[in-house]
Design a protein around this motif. Structure first.
Motif, PDB file in Angstrom:
ATOM      1  N   LEU A 274      14.518  -9.658   0.058  1.00  0.00           N
ATOM      2  CA  LEU A 274      14.404  -8.063   1.625  1.00  0.00           C
ATOM      3  C   LEU A 274      14.904  -8.636   3.456  1.00  0.00           C
ATOM      4  CD1 LEU A 274      11.276  -5.979  -0.242  1.00  0.00           C
ATOM      5  CD2 LEU A 274      14.486  -5.390   0.025  1.00  0.00           C
ATOM      6  N   SER A 275      14.645  -8.538   3.967  1.00  0.00           N
ATOM      7  CA  SER A 275      14.955  -8.661   5.168  1.00  0.00           C
ATOM      8  C   SER A 275      13.963  -9.117   5.526  1.00  0.00           C
ATOM      9  CB  SER A 275      15.980  -7.910   6.140  1.00  0.00           C
ATOM     10  OG  SER A 275      15.090  -6.479   5.706  1.00  0.00           O
ATOM     11  N   ASP A 276      13.520  -9.390   6.749  1.00  0.00           N
ATOM     12  CA  ASP A 276      12.283  -9.357   7.657  1.00  0.00           C
ATOM     13  C   ASP A 276      11.439  -8.423   7.621  1.00  0.00           C
ATOM     14  OD1 ASP A 276      12.265 -12.245   7.228  1.00  0.00           O
ATOM     15  OD2 ASP A 276      12.409 -13.010   8.935  1.00  0.00           O
ATOM     16  N   ASP A 277      11.626  -7.590   8.503  1.00  0.00           N
ATOM     17  CA  ASP A 277      11.713  -6.133   8.659  1.00  0.00           C
ATOM     18  C   ASP A 277      11.268  -5.372   7.877  1.00  0.00           C
ATOM     19  OD1 ASP A 277      12.224  -6.339  11.173  1.00  0.00           O
ATOM     20  OD2 ASP A 277      14.404  -5.917  11.198  1.00  0.00           O
ATOM     21  N   ASP A 278      12.429  -5.251   6.338  1.00  0.00           N
ATOM     22  CA  ASP A 278      11.986  -4.424   5.331  1.00  0.00           C
ATOM     23  C   ASP A 278      10.925  -5.142   4.042  1.00  0.00           C
ATOM     24  OD1 ASP A 278      14.511  -2.807   5.152  1.00  0.00           O
ATOM     25  OD2 ASP A 278      15.023  -4.149   3.934  1.00  0.00           O
ATOM     26  N   LYS A 279      10.305  -6.441   4.751  1.00  0.00           N
ATOM     27  CA  LYS A 279       9.075  -7.152   3.994  1.00  0.00           C
ATOM     28  C   LYS A 279       7.895  -7.128   4.763  1.00  0.00           C
ATOM     29  CE  LYS A 279      11.893 -11.353   2.383  1.00  0.00           C
ATOM     30  NZ  LYS A 279      11.344 -13.330   2.385  1.00  0.00           N
ATOM     31  N   THR A 280       8.139  -6.204   5.387  1.00  0.00           N
ATOM     32  CA  THR A 280       7.303  -6.392   6.926  1.00  0.00           C
ATOM     33  C   THR A 280       6.567  -4.082   6.556  1.00  0.00           C
ATOM     34  OG1 THR A 280       7.483  -7.653   8.709  1.00  0.00           O
ATOM     35  CG2 THR A 280       6.481  -5.911   9.073  1.00  0.00           C
ATOM     36  N   ARG A 281       7.061  -3.626   6.333  1.00  0.00           N
ATOM     37  CA  ARG A 281       7.361  -2.355   5.847  1.00  0.00           C
ATOM     38  C   ARG A 281       6.528  -2.481   4.525  1.00  0.00           C
ATOM     39  NH1 ARG A 281      12.855  -1.152   8.953  1.00  0.00           N
ATOM     40  NH2 ARG A 281      13.348  -2.256   7.018  1.00  0.00           N
ATOM     41  N   LEU A 282       7.345  -3.166   4.090  1.00  0.00           N
ATOM     42  CA  LEU A 282       6.371  -3.389   2.642  1.00  0.00           C
ATOM     43  C   LEU A 282       5.512  -3.768   2.587  1.00  0.00           C
ATOM     44  CD1 LEU A 282       7.367  -2.157  -0.811  1.00  0.00           C
ATOM     45  CD2 LEU A 282       7.999  -5.436  -0.651  1.00  0.00           C
ATOM     46  N   ASP A 283       4.944  -4.667   2.957  1.00  0.00           N
ATOM     47  CA  ASP A 283       3.356  -5.126   3.387  1.00  0.00           C
ATOM     48  C   ASP A 283       2.897  -4.061   3.643  1.00  0.00           C
ATOM     49  OD1 ASP A 283       4.064  -7.721   2.768  1.00  0.00           O
ATOM     50  OD2 ASP A 283       4.419  -8.248   4.573  1.00  0.00           O
ATOM     51  N   GLY A 284       3.045  -2.963   5.168  1.00  0.00           N
ATOM     52  CA  GLY A 284       2.273  -1.982   5.846  1.00  0.00           C
ATOM     53  C   GLY A 284       1.979  -0.963   4.700  1.00  0.00           C
ATOM     54  N   ILE A 285       2.804  -0.263   3.411  1.00  0.00           N
ATOM     55  CA  ILE A 285       3.188   0.499   2.550  1.00  0.00           C
ATOM     56  C   ILE A 285       2.082  -0.260   1.454  1.00  0.00           C
ATOM     57  CG2 ILE A 285       4.547   1.257   0.390  1.00  0.00           C
ATOM     58  CD1 ILE A 285       6.561   0.761   1.438  1.00  0.00           C
ATOM     59  N   LYS A 286       1.718  -1.290   1.007  1.00  0.00           N
ATOM     60  CA  LYS A 286       0.888  -2.098   0.228  1.00  0.00           C
ATOM     61  C   LYS A 286      -0.290  -1.842   0.692  1.00  0.00           C
ATOM     62  CE  LYS A 286      -0.250  -6.387  -1.755  1.00  0.00           C
ATOM     63  NZ  LYS A 286      -0.491  -7.869  -2.535  1.00  0.00           N
ATOM     64  N   THR A 287      -0.450  -2.092   1.676  1.00  0.00           N
ATOM     65  CA  THR A 287      -1.745  -2.468   2.746  1.00  0.00           C
ATOM     66  C   THR A 287      -2.359  -0.424   2.148  1.00  0.00           C
ATOM     67  OG1 THR A 287      -1.598  -3.856   3.563  1.00  0.00           O
ATOM     68  CG2 THR A 287      -2.774  -2.734   4.533  1.00  0.00           C
ATOM     69  N   GLU A 288      -1.675   0.215   2.952  1.00  0.00           N
ATOM     70  CA  GLU A 288      -1.597   2.262   2.715  1.00  0.00           C
ATOM     71  C   GLU A 288      -2.236   2.212   1.368  1.00  0.00           C
ATOM     72  OE1 GLU A 288       0.448   6.473   3.643  1.00  0.00           O
ATOM     73  OE2 GLU A 288       1.648   4.069   3.815  1.00  0.00           O
ATOM     74  N   LEU A 289      -1.373   1.636  -0.082  1.00  0.00           N
ATOM     75  CA  LEU A 289      -1.320   2.108  -1.639  1.00  0.00           C
ATOM     76  C   LEU A 289      -3.091   1.692  -1.829  1.00  0.00           C
ATOM     77  CD1 LEU A 289       1.663   1.259  -3.262  1.00  0.00           C
ATOM     78  CD2 LEU A 289       0.671   3.372  -2.826  1.00  0.00           C
ATOM     79  N   VAL A 290      -3.217   0.024  -1.245  1.00  0.00           N
ATOM     80  CA  VAL A 290      -4.845  -0.291  -1.358  1.00  0.00           C
ATOM     81  C   VAL A 290      -5.313   0.439  -0.744  1.00  0.00           C
ATOM     82  CG1 VAL A 290      -6.735  -2.567  -1.297  1.00  0.00           C
ATOM     83  CG2 VAL A 290      -3.683  -2.819  -1.721  1.00  0.00           C
ATOM     84  N   ASN A 291      -5.650   0.862   0.274  1.00  0.00           N
ATOM     85  CA  ASN A 291      -7.384   1.808   0.854  1.00  0.00           C
ATOM     86  C   ASN A 291      -7.224   2.943   0.260  1.00  0.00           C
ATOM     87  OD1 ASN A 291      -7.331  -0.843   2.065  1.00  0.00           O
ATOM     88  ND2 ASN A 291      -5.973  -0.411   4.259  1.00  0.00           N
ATOM     89  N   SER A 292      -6.081   3.765  -0.129  1.00  0.00           N
ATOM     90  CA  SER A 292      -5.665   4.458  -0.801  1.00  0.00           C
ATOM     91  C   SER A 292      -7.146   5.590  -1.822  1.00  0.00           C
ATOM     92  CB  SER A 292      -4.261   4.865  -1.330  1.00  0.00           C
ATOM     93  OG  SER A 292      -3.969   4.096  -2.359  1.00  0.00           O
ATOM     94  N   LYS A 293      -7.270   6.750  -1.789  1.00  0.00           N
ATOM     95  CA  LYS A 293      -7.963   6.877  -2.937  1.00  0.00           C
ATOM     96  C   LYS A 293      -6.927   7.133  -3.932  1.00  0.00           C
ATOM     97  CE  LYS A 293     -11.684   8.831   0.119  1.00  0.00           C
ATOM     98  NZ  LYS A 293     -12.503   9.515   0.546  1.00  0.00           N
TER      99      LYS A 293
END
Length: 293
Positions: A274-293
């Motif tokens: 993945l590009s650096d931008d895609d990796k950043t977006r993926l990290d954001g999605i991971k954080t969202e999933l971890v914090n979701s119910k």
């Protein structure tokens, strides 16, 4: 095992004679060790197939040609047992249909080529047109080729052009990302006889035997000459032929798997990054999933 590929490969430009290849050769490998070795090879092929599929840039075409009872079906079954079906396409070519005869001899084979990222296996192939058709030149007349209105017209020039068509076809495929491996399963006439008898004696294998098989066996020498000529004319640096000993099925499978694995390794594939931008977006999605119910 490291020398199998070079020993069985037919090098372009070198004198080739089928008699120099022993159908019972086994590279000093013991039968009791073969299954374990095969499983290890299959596992490695499976991992590299995943990379091929993920990268989606190249494809692999594996061609199997042989006399009847040489073990093409079982070789495909065992050597490709670890392959993900989603990334593999197998075609078994029978006699051409009326529609096939309304096109050039390569048409139906072109339609069956693997997509990028996939492995294509052709059980028999476009080589039937310089093997079976070479032994039975009257079949050429069914192709309705302009100027070819009698068997006498199916001469040396005709075959030279057909070999050239095959070389150019494969050169085109290679230039566009399809890697080609061609296997001739080299079965002895004596072993074929034994396998035919087993098919007759075993009710569960009766369906595999046809009277036509015995009829074609009568043309054995003609077929050997046709194979020798076809392999000699079309084994190139980019699209080599391998003459695989076929009298011992357990070795046949190991030899094929060794060559397929080595070929895949030579592609030097890797999973897409993945590009650096895609990796950043993926990290954001991971954080969202971890914090979701």
């Amino acid at each position: 095992m490291k020398d199998i590929k070079s020993k069985l490969k037919v090098d372009q430009g070198k004198k080739f004679n089928l008699k120099d290849y022993d159908p019972a050769y086994s590279a000093d490998l013991k039968k009791e060790d073969a299954e374990g070795i095969l499983q290890g090879l299959v596992a490695e092929i499976s991992e590299l197939q995943n990379q091929l599929y993920a990268a989606n840039k190249q494809s692999l075409l594996i061609i199997f040609q042989a006399m009847d009872a040489a073990g093409k079906d079982s070789a495909i079954k065992h050597t490709m047992s670890g392959i993900n079906p989603q990334g593999c396409q197998v075609y078994s070519f029978k006699q051409p249909s009326t529609e096939d005869y309304d096109h050039d001899f390569l048409w139906r084979h072109y339609k069956a080529l693997p997509e990028r990222g996939r492995i294509g296996i052709h059980n028999r192939s476009h080589y039937e047109n310089v093997l079976v058709v070479k032994v039975h030149p009257e079949y050429v007349l069914k192709e309705s080729i302009p100027g070819i209105d009698s068997v006498k017209k199916v001469d040396k020039d005709f075959w030279a052009q057909r070999y050239e068509s095959i070389r150019q076809f494969e050169k085109h495929l290679t230039a566009n990302g399809t890697v080609i491996i061609k296997f001739f399963l080299n079965l002895s006439k004596e072993e074929q006889k034994e396998r035919f008898l087993k098919r007759i004696d075993d009710p569960s294998k009766n369906w595999k035997f046809s009277a036509a098989d015995l009829q074609e066996r009568g043309y054995w020498d003609d077929y050997m000459q046709a194979y020798e000529k076809a392999i000699s004319e079309t084994s190139t640096t980019d699209c080599p032929w391998y003459v695989i000993p076929a009298d011992k099925k357990w070795f046949t499978r190991v030899a094929i798997s060794t060559i397929v694995l080595d070929t895949l390794k030579g592609l030097k594939m890797a999973y897409p990054e993945l590009s650096d931008d895609d990796k950043t977006r993926l990290d954001g999605i991971k954080t969202e999933l971890v914090n979701s119910k």
